[in-house]
Design a protein around this motif. Structure first.
Motif, PDB file in Angstrom:
ATOM      1  N   TYR A 103      20.036 -17.086 -16.013  1.00  0.00           N
ATOM      2  CA  TYR A 103      18.973 -17.283 -16.994  1.00  0.00           C
ATOM      3  C   TYR A 103      19.569 -17.314 -18.398  1.00  0.00           C
ATOM      4  N   ASP A 104      18.973 -18.109 -19.259  1.00  0.00           N
ATOM      5  CA  ASP A 104      19.383 -18.158 -20.657  1.00  0.00           C
ATOM      6  C   ASP A 104      18.796 -16.941 -21.364  1.00  0.00           C
ATOM      7  N   LEU A 105      19.610 -15.919 -21.579  1.00  0.00           N
ATOM      8  CA  LEU A 105      19.126 -14.675 -22.158  1.00  0.00           C
ATOM      9  C   LEU A 105      18.904 -14.784 -23.658  1.00  0.00           C
ATOM     10  N   ARG A 106      19.302 -15.905 -24.253  1.00  0.00           N
ATOM     11  CA  ARG A 106      19.022 -16.128 -25.679  1.00  0.00           C
ATOM     12  C   ARG A 106      17.679 -16.799 -25.890  1.00  0.00           C
ATOM     13  N   GLY A 107      17.129 -17.361 -24.830  1.00  0.00           N
ATOM     14  CA  GLY A 107      15.909 -18.135 -24.957  1.00  0.00           C
ATOM     15  C   GLY A 107      14.641 -17.310 -25.001  1.00  0.00           C
ATOM     16  N   THR A 108      14.733 -16.037 -24.645  1.00  0.00           N
ATOM     17  CA  THR A 108      13.595 -15.113 -24.590  1.00  0.00           C
ATOM     18  C   THR A 108      12.440 -15.756 -23.827  1.00  0.00           C
ATOM     19  N   GLN A 109      11.266 -15.875 -24.461  1.00  0.00           N
ATOM     20  CA  GLN A 109      10.077 -16.344 -23.760  1.00  0.00           C
ATOM     21  C   GLN A 109      10.283 -17.751 -23.217  1.00  0.00           C
ATOM     22  N   GLY A 110       9.880 -17.950 -21.974  1.00  0.00           N
ATOM     23  CA  GLY A 110       9.977 -19.272 -21.360  1.00  0.00           C
ATOM     24  C   GLY A 110      11.283 -19.537 -20.645  1.00  0.00           C
ATOM     25  N   ALA A 111      12.305 -18.691 -20.843  1.00  0.00           N
ATOM     26  CA  ALA A 111      13.590 -18.930 -20.192  1.00  0.00           C
ATOM     27  C   ALA A 111      13.498 -18.770 -18.685  1.00  0.00           C
ATOM     28  N   ASP A 112      12.546 -17.941 -18.204  1.00  0.00           N
ATOM     29  CA  ASP A 112      12.411 -17.729 -16.760  1.00  0.00           C
ATOM     30  C   ASP A 112      11.449 -18.736 -16.127  1.00  0.00           C
ATOM     31  N   GLU A 113      10.932 -19.653 -16.924  1.00  0.00           N
ATOM     32  CA  GLU A 113      10.052 -20.689 -16.387  1.00  0.00           C
ATOM     33  C   GLU A 113      10.568 -22.067 -16.789  1.00  0.00           C
ATOM     34  N   LEU A 114      10.297 -22.492 -18.015  1.00  0.00           N
ATOM     35  CA  LEU A 114      10.729 -23.826 -18.443  1.00  0.00           C
ATOM     36  C   LEU A 114      12.250 -23.929 -18.514  1.00  0.00           C
ATOM     37  N   GLY A 115      12.908 -22.874 -18.989  1.00  0.00           N
ATOM     38  CA  GLY A 115      14.368 -22.894 -19.049  1.00  0.00           C
ATOM     39  C   GLY A 115      14.981 -23.004 -17.670  1.00  0.00           C
ATOM     40  N   LEU A 116      14.469 -22.219 -16.725  1.00  0.00           N
ATOM     41  CA  LEU A 116      14.958 -22.282 -15.347  1.00  0.00           C
ATOM     42  C   LEU A 116      14.665 -23.638 -14.733  1.00  0.00           C
ATOM     43  N   LEU A 117      13.470 -24.159 -14.973  1.00  0.00           N
ATOM     44  CA  LEU A 117      13.102 -25.464 -14.419  1.00  0.00           C
ATOM     45  C   LEU A 117      14.041 -26.560 -14.908  1.00  0.00           C
ATOM     46  N   CYS A 118      14.342 -26.579 -16.198  1.00  0.00           N
ATOM     47  CA  CYS A 118      15.260 -27.597 -16.742  1.00  0.00           C
ATOM     48  C   CYS A 118      16.642 -27.486 -16.105  1.00  0.00           C
ATOM     49  N   GLN A 119      17.105 -26.255 -15.939  1.00  0.00           N
ATOM     50  CA  GLN A 119      18.409 -26.032 -15.312  1.00  0.00           C
ATOM     51  C   GLN A 119      18.431 -26.563 -13.878  1.00  0.00           C
ATOM     52  N   LEU A 120      17.397 -26.248 -13.110  1.00  0.00           N
ATOM     53  CA  LEU A 120      17.368 -26.648 -11.707  1.00  0.00           C
ATOM     54  C   LEU A 120      17.181 -28.156 -11.546  1.00  0.00           C
ATOM     55  N   ARG A 121      16.349 -28.764 -12.401  1.00  0.00           N
ATOM     56  CA  ARG A 121      16.155 -30.220 -12.317  1.00  0.00           C
ATOM     57  C   ARG A 121      17.455 -30.975 -12.560  1.00  0.00           C
ATOM     58  N   ALA A 122      18.342 -30.395 -13.383  1.00  0.00           N
ATOM     59  CA  ALA A 122      19.627 -31.033 -13.658  1.00  0.00           C
ATOM     60  C   ALA A 122      20.562 -30.963 -12.457  1.00  0.00           C
ATOM     61  N   ARG A 123      20.225 -30.111 -11.481  1.00  0.00           N
ATOM     62  CA  ARG A 123      21.096 -29.914 -10.324  1.00  0.00           C
ATOM     63  C   ARG A 123      20.570 -30.528  -9.040  1.00  0.00           C
ATOM     64  N   GLY A 124      19.326 -31.018  -9.074  1.00  0.00           N
ATOM     65  CA  GLY A 124      18.788 -31.627  -7.866  1.00  0.00           C
ATOM     66  C   GLY A 124      17.275 -31.694  -7.883  1.00  0.00           C
ATOM     67  N   ARG A 125      16.707 -31.880  -6.712  1.00  0.00           N
ATOM     68  CA  ARG A 125      15.268 -32.106  -6.573  1.00  0.00           C
ATOM     69  C   ARG A 125      14.499 -30.790  -6.577  1.00  0.00           C
ATOM     70  N   VAL A 126      13.470 -30.719  -7.416  1.00  0.00           N
ATOM     71  CA  VAL A 126      12.545 -29.592  -7.457  1.00  0.00           C
ATOM     72  C   VAL A 126      11.189 -30.106  -6.987  1.00  0.00           C
ATOM     73  N   THR A 127      10.570 -29.407  -6.044  1.00  0.00           N
ATOM     74  CA  THR A 127       9.296 -29.859  -5.509  1.00  0.00           C
ATOM     75  C   THR A 127       8.204 -28.826  -5.779  1.00  0.00           C
ATOM     76  N   PHE A 128       6.960 -29.268  -5.640  1.00  0.00           N
ATOM     77  CA  PHE A 128       5.808 -28.407  -5.901  1.00  0.00           C
ATOM     78  C   PHE A 128       4.892 -28.416  -4.694  1.00  0.00           C
ATOM     79  N   ASP A 129       4.555 -27.220  -4.202  1.00  0.00           N
ATOM     80  CA  ASP A 129       3.680 -27.068  -3.037  1.00  0.00           C
ATOM     81  C   ASP A 129       2.393 -26.387  -3.473  1.00  0.00           C
ATOM     82  N   ARG A 130       1.344 -27.153  -3.660  1.00  0.00           N
ATOM     83  CA  ARG A 130       0.070 -26.605  -4.140  1.00  0.00           C
ATOM     84  C   ARG A 130      -0.608 -25.715  -3.099  1.00  0.00           C
ATOM     85  N   THR A 131      -0.174 -25.801  -1.817  1.00  0.00           N
ATOM     86  CA  THR A 131      -0.831 -25.066  -0.734  1.00  0.00           C
ATOM     87  C   THR A 131      -0.276 -23.655  -0.565  1.00  0.00           C
ATOM     88  N   ASN A 132       0.666 -23.249  -1.410  1.00  0.00           N
ATOM     89  CA  ASN A 132       1.324 -21.949  -1.200  1.00  0.00           C
ATOM     90  C   ASN A 132       1.262 -21.097  -2.468  1.00  0.00           C
TER      91      ASN A 132
END
Length: 283
Positions: free
Chosen positions: A168-197
């Motif tokens: 996690y980007d510990l300098r990013g404070t708020q949002g680093a565990d959501e948008l920051g993580l999402l940006c990091q993971l999208r750069a490494r491959g496919r991220v999917t969303f399951d609305r049923t879970n």
């Protein structure tokens, strides 16, 4: 929850004085119907109540993180995770019995995916909170179905391959565990969303009122903080203070006023910096 072998999943739960909620969270994790190995790591983020002891009684691995804040706590728990897949959630959240099994099925259907996210549903609280969460995640689902791109994830419900995670980007404070993580993971491959879970999270934060949640929580501590910290490259706005039910209405009213004032000042500073940069570019 057997941890004799390297588990398939590690569920990471950051906690700061969560003795009211952590028991229900861990009981729902113990009732998962997932047939494989999984562990639960609870991060003691300077708790002064019985959170850590309750976690141990429920069989969780407890690790300590002295630096306050949810991002350092999630980082510490993810580093300690032995699982192939790290699952991020919260201490005031519960899960139906098939939650982990559905995450496992998602990864097995597409072995090349690096992460799978799901929605969060508020339990209790004001009606507008449930409506807001419903609209937000329906919009996320709609954009995902239309474009294949996940625009937002909640830290209460995202699973990612540990080998695709670089911290996690510990300098990013708020949002680093959501948008920051999402940006990091999208750069490494496919991220999917399951609305049923979905996960089911306490609506305790919403009891502060619509104005507080829109102005302070969302606008100041999330939208403005993420933008301002990213533009300036330093954490000008820190993480939102931990919620406590003992907060007084007068204090909340003052905090709203201060948030508006700080927002105006911050936007002025950002505007001035952008203008200055444009002048430098013209020269």
């Amino acid at each position: 929850m057997s941890v004799d072998r390297a588990p398939r999943f590690t569920v990471v739960i950051p906690a700061y004085n969560e003795e009211r909620f952590i028991g229900d969270c861990l009981r729902s994790l113990a009732l998962q119907d997932f047939a494989g190995e999984y562990e639960v790591v609870v991060v003691d983020n300077n708790c002064t109540d019985g959170t850590a002891e309750i976690a141990r009684q429920h069989g969780a691995v407890v690790v300590a993180e002295a630096q306050p804040g949810v991002c350092p706590a999630r980082h510490r728990g993810s580093v300690a995770a032995r699982g192939e897949i790290v699952v991020s959630s919260d201490a005031d959240t519960v899960f139906d019995a098939g939650w982990l099994s559905r995450i496992d099925q998602s990864f097995r259907r597409e072995p090349d995916r690096v992460a799978v996210a799901g929605p969060c549903r508020y339990v209790g609280g004001p009606w507008w909170g449930r409506v807001y969460a419903g609209i937000l995640f329906e919009l996320v689902h709609f954009v995902y179905r239309l474009t294949g791109r996940v625009l937002y994830v909640t830290a209460t419900n995202i699973a990612f391959r540990k080998d695709a995670w670089s911290g996690y980007d510990l300098r990013g404070t708020q949002g680093a565990d959501e948008l920051g993580l999402l940006c990091q993971l999208r750069a490494r491959g496919r991220v999917t969303f399951d609305r049923t879970n979905p996960t089911f999270t306490s609506a305790r934060r919403l009891t502060r009122g619509l104005v507080y949640n829109l102005v302070v929580s969302w606008f100041f501590y999330y939208a403005l903080a993420v933008t301002l910290n990213r533009v300036t490259g330093r954490p000008l706005i820190g993480t939102a203070p931990a919620f406590r039910n003992s907060d007084r209405p007068r204090f909340r009213a003052r905090l709203v006023g201060l948030a508006w004032l700080a927002a105006i000042v911050a936007l002025t500073l950002v505007g001035a910096e952008l203008v200055e940069n444009s002048w430098v570019a013209k020269r």
